[in-house]
Scaffold this active site. Structure first.
Site, PDB file in Angstrom:
ATOM      1  N   HIS A 131       7.913  -7.526  -3.866  1.00 38.71           N
ATOM      2  CA  HIS A 131       6.620  -7.901  -4.456  1.00 38.71           C
ATOM      3  C   HIS A 131       6.736  -9.187  -5.272  1.00 38.71           C
ATOM      4  O   HIS A 131       7.192  -9.148  -6.420  1.00 38.71           O
ATOM      5  CB  HIS A 131       6.110  -6.768  -5.356  1.00 38.71           C
ATOM      6  CG  HIS A 131       5.710  -5.564  -4.579  1.00 38.71           C
ATOM      7  ND1 HIS A 131       4.450  -5.416  -4.049  1.00 38.71           N
ATOM      8  CD2 HIS A 131       6.412  -4.463  -4.216  1.00 38.71           C
ATOM      9  CE1 HIS A 131       4.385  -4.259  -3.399  1.00 38.71           C
ATOM     10  NE2 HIS A 131       5.566  -3.667  -3.478  1.00 38.71           N
ATOM     11  N   GLU A 175       4.403 -10.756  -6.581  1.00 41.37           N
ATOM     12  CA  GLU A 175       3.330 -10.816  -7.582  1.00 41.37           C
ATOM     13  C   GLU A 175       3.700 -10.201  -8.917  1.00 41.37           C
ATOM     14  O   GLU A 175       3.023 -10.432  -9.907  1.00 41.37           O
ATOM     15  CB  GLU A 175       2.061 -10.156  -7.021  1.00 41.37           C
ATOM     16  CG  GLU A 175       2.139  -8.642  -6.794  1.00 41.37           C
ATOM     17  CD  GLU A 175       2.751  -8.231  -5.448  1.00 41.37           C
ATOM     18  OE1 GLU A 175       3.502  -9.039  -4.870  1.00 41.37           O
ATOM     19  OE2 GLU A 175       2.508  -7.108  -4.990  1.00 41.37           O
ATOM     20  N   GLY A 224       0.844  -1.187   0.000  1.00 44.38           N
ATOM     21  CA  GLY A 224       0.000   0.000   0.000  1.00 44.38           C
ATOM     22  C   GLY A 224       0.876   1.231   0.000  1.00 44.38           C
ATOM     23  O   GLY A 224       2.061   1.152   0.332  1.00 44.38           O
ATOM     24  N   LYS A 237     -10.302 -11.357 -16.303  1.00 49.93           N
ATOM     25  CA  LYS A 237     -10.442 -11.492 -17.760  1.00 49.93           C
ATOM     26  C   LYS A 237      -9.679 -12.704 -18.312  1.00 49.93           C
ATOM     27  O   LYS A 237     -10.188 -13.428 -19.164  1.00 49.93           O
ATOM     28  CB  LYS A 237      -9.921 -10.209 -18.422  1.00 49.93           C
ATOM     29  CG  LYS A 237     -10.241 -10.099 -19.881  1.00 49.93           C
ATOM     30  CD  LYS A 237     -11.606  -9.520 -20.066  1.00 49.93           C
ATOM     31  CE  LYS A 237     -11.965  -9.319 -21.515  1.00 49.93           C
ATOM     32  NZ  LYS A 237     -13.223  -8.598 -21.656  1.00 49.93           N
ATOM     33  N   SER A 253     -23.302  -9.299 -27.140  1.00 51.05           N
ATOM     34  CA  SER A 253     -22.686  -8.287 -28.011  1.00 51.05           C
ATOM     35  C   SER A 253     -21.705  -8.923 -28.981  1.00 51.05           C
ATOM     36  O   SER A 253     -21.281  -8.297 -29.932  1.00 51.05           O
ATOM     37  CB  SER A 253     -21.937  -7.260 -27.159  1.00 51.05           C
ATOM     38  OG  SER A 253     -20.775  -7.865 -26.612  1.00 51.05           O
ATOM     39  N   GLY A 254     -21.327 -10.158 -28.684  1.00 54.74           N
ATOM     40  CA  GLY A 254     -20.294 -10.786 -29.512  1.00 54.74           C
ATOM     41  C   GLY A 254     -18.907 -10.571 -28.921  1.00 54.74           C
ATOM     42  O   GLY A 254     -17.930 -11.137 -29.385  1.00 54.74           O
ATOM     43  N   GLY A 255     -18.797  -9.741 -27.883  1.00 55.23           N
ATOM     44  CA  GLY A 255     -17.523  -9.562 -27.170  1.00 55.23           C
ATOM     45  C   GLY A 255     -17.249 -10.791 -26.300  1.00 55.23           C
ATOM     46  O   GLY A 255     -18.119 -11.651 -26.141  1.00 55.23           O
ATOM     47  N   VAL A 256     -16.045 -10.837 -25.736  1.00 54.06           N
ATOM     48  CA  VAL A 256     -15.640 -12.038 -24.992  1.00 54.06           C
ATOM     49  C   VAL A 256     -16.587 -12.332 -23.826  1.00 54.06           C
ATOM     50  O   VAL A 256     -17.078 -13.457 -23.672  1.00 54.06           O
ATOM     51  CB  VAL A 256     -14.208 -11.873 -24.429  1.00 54.06           C
ATOM     52  CG1 VAL A 256     -13.781 -13.105 -23.662  1.00 54.06           C
ATOM     53  CG2 VAL A 256     -13.238 -11.585 -25.550  1.00 54.06           C
ATOM     54  N   ASP A 257     -16.860 -11.319 -23.000  1.00 51.17           N
ATOM     55  CA  ASP A 257     -17.598 -11.583 -21.763  1.00 51.17           C
ATOM     56  C   ASP A 257     -19.022 -12.078 -22.024  1.00 51.17           C
ATOM     57  O   ASP A 257     -19.445 -13.103 -21.486  1.00 51.17           O
ATOM     58  CB  ASP A 257     -17.647 -10.330 -20.879  1.00 51.17           C
ATOM     59  CG  ASP A 257     -16.252  -9.793 -20.613  1.00 51.17           C
ATOM     60  OD1 ASP A 257     -15.289 -10.565 -20.778  1.00 51.17           O
ATOM     61  OD2 ASP A 257     -16.124  -8.610 -20.268  1.00 51.17           O
ATOM     62  N   SER A 258     -19.758 -11.361 -22.845  1.00 55.24           N
ATOM     63  CA  SER A 258     -21.144 -11.795 -23.048  1.00 55.24           C
ATOM     64  C   SER A 258     -21.192 -13.117 -23.816  1.00 55.24           C
ATOM     65  O   SER A 258     -22.103 -13.916 -23.633  1.00 55.24           O
ATOM     66  CB  SER A 258     -21.972 -10.705 -23.739  1.00 55.24           C
ATOM     67  OG  SER A 258     -21.556 -10.492 -25.063  1.00 55.24           O
ATOM     68  N   SER A 259     -20.189 -13.371 -24.656  1.00 55.08           N
ATOM     69  CA  SER A 259     -20.165 -14.648 -25.379  1.00 55.08           C
ATOM     70  C   SER A 259     -19.982 -15.811 -24.407  1.00 55.08           C
ATOM     71  O   SER A 259     -20.648 -16.843 -24.514  1.00 55.08           O
ATOM     72  CB  SER A 259     -19.013 -14.672 -26.386  1.00 55.08           C
ATOM     73  OG  SER A 259     -19.202 -13.678 -27.348  1.00 55.08           O
ATOM     74  N   CYS A 314       5.340  -6.078   1.574  1.00 53.80           N
ATOM     75  CA  CYS A 314       5.674  -4.650   1.581  1.00 53.80           C
ATOM     76  C   CYS A 314       4.966  -3.928   2.744  1.00 53.80           C
ATOM     77  O   CYS A 314       5.291  -4.163   3.894  1.00 53.80           O
ATOM     78  CB  CYS A 314       5.351  -4.039   0.228  1.00 53.80           C
ATOM     79  SG  CYS A 314       6.185  -2.474  -0.031  1.00 53.80           S
ATOM     80  N   TYR A 315       3.977  -3.087   2.473  1.00 54.08           N
ATOM     81  CA  TYR A 315       3.267  -2.425   3.572  1.00 54.08           C
ATOM     82  C   TYR A 315       2.720  -3.467   4.550  1.00 54.08           C
ATOM     83  O   TYR A 315       2.744  -3.264   5.774  1.00 54.08           O
ATOM     84  CB  TYR A 315       2.118  -1.576   3.008  1.00 54.08           C
ATOM     85  CG  TYR A 315       1.371  -0.775   4.050  1.00 54.08           C
ATOM     86  CD1 TYR A 315       1.924   0.392   4.575  1.00 54.08           C
ATOM     87  CD2 TYR A 315       0.117  -1.182   4.502  1.00 54.08           C
ATOM     88  CE1 TYR A 315       1.246   1.126   5.531  1.00 54.08           C
ATOM     89  CE2 TYR A 315      -0.571  -0.448   5.459  1.00 54.08           C
ATOM     90  CZ  TYR A 315       0.000   0.708   5.972  1.00 54.08           C
ATOM     91  OH  TYR A 315      -0.663   1.435   6.914  1.00 54.08           O
TER      92      TYR A 315
END
Ligand code: XMP
Length: 516
Positions: free
Chosen positions: A173, A175, A57, A372, A227-233, A84-85
């Site tokens: 870090h 990550e 942080g 994602k 919509s044809g986008g990744v998420d809604s597909s 870290c923090y």
């Protein structure tokens, strides 16, 4: 099997890297969630994690009002890792001393490992490790009851462990990708120290989610805006596997889509997946409301409002639905509860294309636990074509914000052809997947040219291609000249109406990715 029973909790102290910690844990096939650091202790306890990570942080533990952790967390008897923090908080809670370092340590550093057991198991052959530091404070004196397990030139206590309890703290870090074997350090903590089973896989997720949806929905009806986008597909295919005929998808063609996009969506979802798909051709309506409009924000508003109107009209025709499916992802969920408050991201104006707020549906959001990259893996596993899964992001208002100035069918058609050539060529050159977003913009100016012996006075196209990690910042893609030459040549020869092509070499900031 309950894929959520093996889980880690991350308490967020506002680090820019908190989501990366979560992604590294998920990549190691363990479920995790992020809570703001000021979450109620009862909620933390109830979550029942097998381990807790305290994130980094921006604050200093001795600042007035700096965020703190409820000390009861240390009595939960689950392993804890402070980063870290998070490390400095552990130090403070157990009576050590944190102070400003003489040198701010930022960037790569060499960690000397004193003890290559547990979190440092198998991460280095010579007990040296390149790690990523980003801190102003450092530990001056470790708390009693801890032992030093790693140090750097500037940080005498860069890693420590409690002698009796499973409490670990590291200054660097793990990550971020610059820390060598950072993901392995996280895996050592979550798997070896916390004892989590690695059951968070796309296959297990799909199986569990299908069960969960079936239980919740029963034989009620679900509506999904595709919509044809990744998420809604991915939402559509997942729900279809769960409830089949009880899912209806609505796909609105607003006339602002890319070349052949509507046909591809129909082919994939209706013909291939046999999903109940209602296709709405609303091109004329959208072109009508966009007539004479050239201001970008007005375009967005008009498109957003009309979308809602069309969607509502179509839904009414289809009868009653109990649920509305949405492609909400985990980062949206975290942002809305973040301890920093909703961050001032690019999001707000990007929710154009959102759905009516007052519709009387229960929401169903099968992807709300996923990042994602996880959505993409789930999509591939569900059999969605790689072309849909790997497609560049596309804005809700579509080509309307890429035809600068007034939007007309003629100008949209010109743009569509030019854009398709650009994309085809960067795919052929093997560059598509390295690029975050590539597209063509049609400028609102005309330019003089010469073709054969004729003087021409036609449209100008700008090519835009950027590299980026999240769309928040971006650099223009250094596409080889040969590829640009080919694209320019083809567009000018093949697209009637364009006689000049330019390449956009602006970064974000100060430019944005889209031109409008
Ligand atoms: P900018 O142009 O702000 O874009 O750098 C960042 C990302 O957001 C997308 N974008 C939008 N997406 N509705 C959307 O759904 C919008 O109005 C919109 N404007 C920009 C853009 O394509 C890029 O990925």
């Amino acid at each position: 099997m309950d894929i959520h029973s093996e889980k880690i909790l991350i308490l967020d102290f506002g680090s820019q890297y908190t989501q990366l910690i979560a992604r590294r844990i998920r990549e190691n096939q363990v479920y995790c969630e992020i809570f703001p650091c000021n979450a109620d202790f009862e909620k933390i306890k109830e979550f029942g994690a097998k381990g807790i990570i305290l994130s980094g942080g921006p604050s200093s533990v001795y600042d007035a009002n700096s965020p703190d952790v409820d000390s009861k967390v240390f009595e939960l008897n689950v392993p804890i890792l402070g980063i870290c923090y998070g490390m400095q908080l552990i130090c403070k809670h157990f009576g050590g001393i944190v102070a400003k370092a003489d040198h701010r340590e930022y960037g790569r550093s060499i960690l000397n490992i004193n003890d290559n057991k547990d979190i440092f198991k198998d991460v280095s052959n010579d007990n040296k490790l390149t790690v990523w530091m980003s801190h102003g404070d450092r530990l001056e004196k470790k708390p009693d009851g801890f032992e030093v397990i790693g140090f750097t030139e500037n940080a005498p206590v860069a890693a420590m462990r409690h002698i009796e309890k499973p409490i670990y703290a590291i200054q660097f870090h793990p990550e971020v990708a610059h820390t060598v074997n950072g993901s392995k350090i996280i895996k050592n903590f979550i798997v070896d120290v916390c004892g989590c089973l690695q059951v968070w896989t796309p296959g297990n997720f799909i199986h569990a989610e299908i069960e969960r949806v079936r239980e919740r929905v029963g034989d009620k009806k679900v509506l999904c805006a595709l919509s044809g986008g990744v998420d809604s597909s991915v939402v559509a295919v997942l729900l279809h596997q769960a409830i089949g005929e009880n899912l209806t998808c609505i796909f609105v063609n607003n006339g602002l889509l890319r070349l052949n996009e509507a046909e591809q969506v129909i082919d994939t979802f209706k013909n291939h997946f046999k999903i109940n798909l209602v296709y709405v051709d609303a091109e004329e309506k959208f072109l009508e409301v966009l007539k004479g409009v050239s201001d970008p924000e007005t375009k967005r508003k008009k498109i957003g409002n009309l979308f809602i109107q069309v969607f509502e009209e179509e839904t009414k025709k289809l009868g009653d639905f109990d649920f509305l499916a949405q492609g909400t992802l985990y980062p949206d969920v975290i942002e809305s509860v973040s301890f920093k408050g909703p961050s001032a991201t690019i999001k707000t104006h990007h929710n154009v294309g959102g759905l009516p707020e007052d519709m009387k549906f229960e929401l169903i959001e099968p992807l709300r636990e996923l990042f994602k990259d996880e959505v993409r893996q789930v999509g591939l596993q569900l059999g969605l074509p790689a072309e849909i899964i790997g497609r560049h992001p596309f804005p809700g208002p579509g080509l309307a914000i890429r035809v600068l100035g007034e939007v007309t069918k003629e100008r949209l058609d010109v743009l569509r052809l030019a854009d398709a050539i650009f994309i085809e060529e960067i795919k052929k050159a093997g560059l598509y997947n390295e690029i975050w977003q590539a597209f063509t913009v049609l400028l609102p100016v005309r330019s003089v040219g010469v073709m054969g012996d004729e003087r021409t006075y036609e449209h100008v196209a700008a090519l835009r291609a950027v590299t980026s990690l999240d769309g928040m910042t971006a650099d223009w893609a250094h596409i080889p000249y040969e590829v640009l030459a080919k694209v320019s040549n083809r567009i000018i020869n093949e697209v009637k109406g364009i006689n000049r092509v330019t390449y956009d070499i602006s970064s974000k900031p100060p430019a944005t990715i889209e031109w409008e």
